[in-house]
Design an enzyme around this catalytic site. Sequence first.
Site, mmCIF file in Angstrom:
data_model
loop_
_atom_site.group_PDB
_atom_site.id
_atom_site.type_symbol
_atom_site.label_atom_id
_atom_site.label_comp_id
_atom_site.label_asym_id
_atom_site.label_seq_id
_atom_site.Cartn_x
_atom_site.Cartn_y
_atom_site.Cartn_z
ATOM 1 C CE LYS A 87 -0.829 4.242 3.466
ATOM 2 N NZ LYS A 87 0.554 4.830 3.182
ATOM 3 C CG ASP A 115 2.551 14.124 2.229
ATOM 4 O OD1 ASP A 115 2.198 12.915 2.799
ATOM 5 O OD2 ASP A 115 1.942 13.712 1.014
ATOM 6 N NE ARG A 133 -3.340 -21.446 10.605
ATOM 7 C CZ ARG A 133 -1.829 -21.058 11.249
ATOM 8 N NH1 ARG A 133 -1.344 -22.365 10.511
ATOM 9 N NH2 ARG A 133 -1.209 -20.849 11.550
ATOM 10 C CE LYS A 163 -4.720 12.016 4.543
ATOM 11 N NZ LYS A 163 -3.574 10.533 3.470
ATOM 12 C CD GLU A 202 -1.893 15.301 2.495
ATOM 13 O OE1 GLU A 202 -0.643 13.948 2.385
ATOM 14 O OE2 GLU A 202 -1.363 15.578 0.761
#
Length: 289
Positions: free
Chosen positions: A137, A225, A102, A169, A204
């Site tokens: 992510k 962005d 598994r 950012k 960004e």
Amino acid sequence: MVLPTLPVTSVENILRNAFVEDAPYGDITSATLLPAQAKATAWLVAREPGIFSGGEVFTAAMLMQDPAALVEQLVPDGHSFAAGERIMSVTGLARAVLTAERIALNLTQRMSAIATQTADYARLIEGTKARVTDTRKTTPGLRILERYAVRCGGGHNHRFSLSDAILAKDNHLAVLTGGDPGKLTQALAGVRAHLPHTVHFEVEVDSLEQIEPVLAAGVDTIMLDNFSNAELVAGVALVNGRALVEASGNVNLSTIAAIAQTGVDIISVGALTHSVRALDLGLDIAIEA
């Protein structure tokens, strides 16, 4: 395609934790039903076509349960396979093969899904100068495997962690400037002046008006962005080779080709890792006398 080698220690740590979770006190089903010395041969078989990733992981999972097992990779990482094709084979103690099944499947199914999806994105931007990259992510604890799978699919890796490079950012910039856009160049230049020359500096922006103030600080990469394609074209022209240009946001299989045509250098795609469907791979087993 030249692929990096997965660090053995990292793979072993991931597998060790997975087995502690899945079989903390052993596999009582296999231990109860199967003779201790029973041998089995099994094949990792594709139920659908795709790009394979995870041969080292499959092998390590089997060897962790049976160090004497014989494992063979029939389809190299980064190569395509057809539905019904055998990808890996293993011969060893039946209890060990079934205990590892598994975990070996879960990881190779996810890695191959990422490689397959990445290949779909990369294929759409062939002939342009853009490269498709992943993002942070990723599944916590599995980043090194998922990033490797992106490479298997012909993609590239962004910064591996928060420790690798600076990526400022909008929230970072808001705190840094106190909300005053007039302070942007001076604030970023002050940061640049204190950085070692080996540290990559990316910023960004969310409007064309921010590009010049950011470039004036001497950044290495500027991330545009959620720009429209027309804005991306304008942004690339404004940058004019003074930094790498990355496009981010609203990137999917329907939009990436047009984004690449705008002239950007990098297209980052969170979907490569955060929303894939596990590829259908199975383990077909035969018991030896």
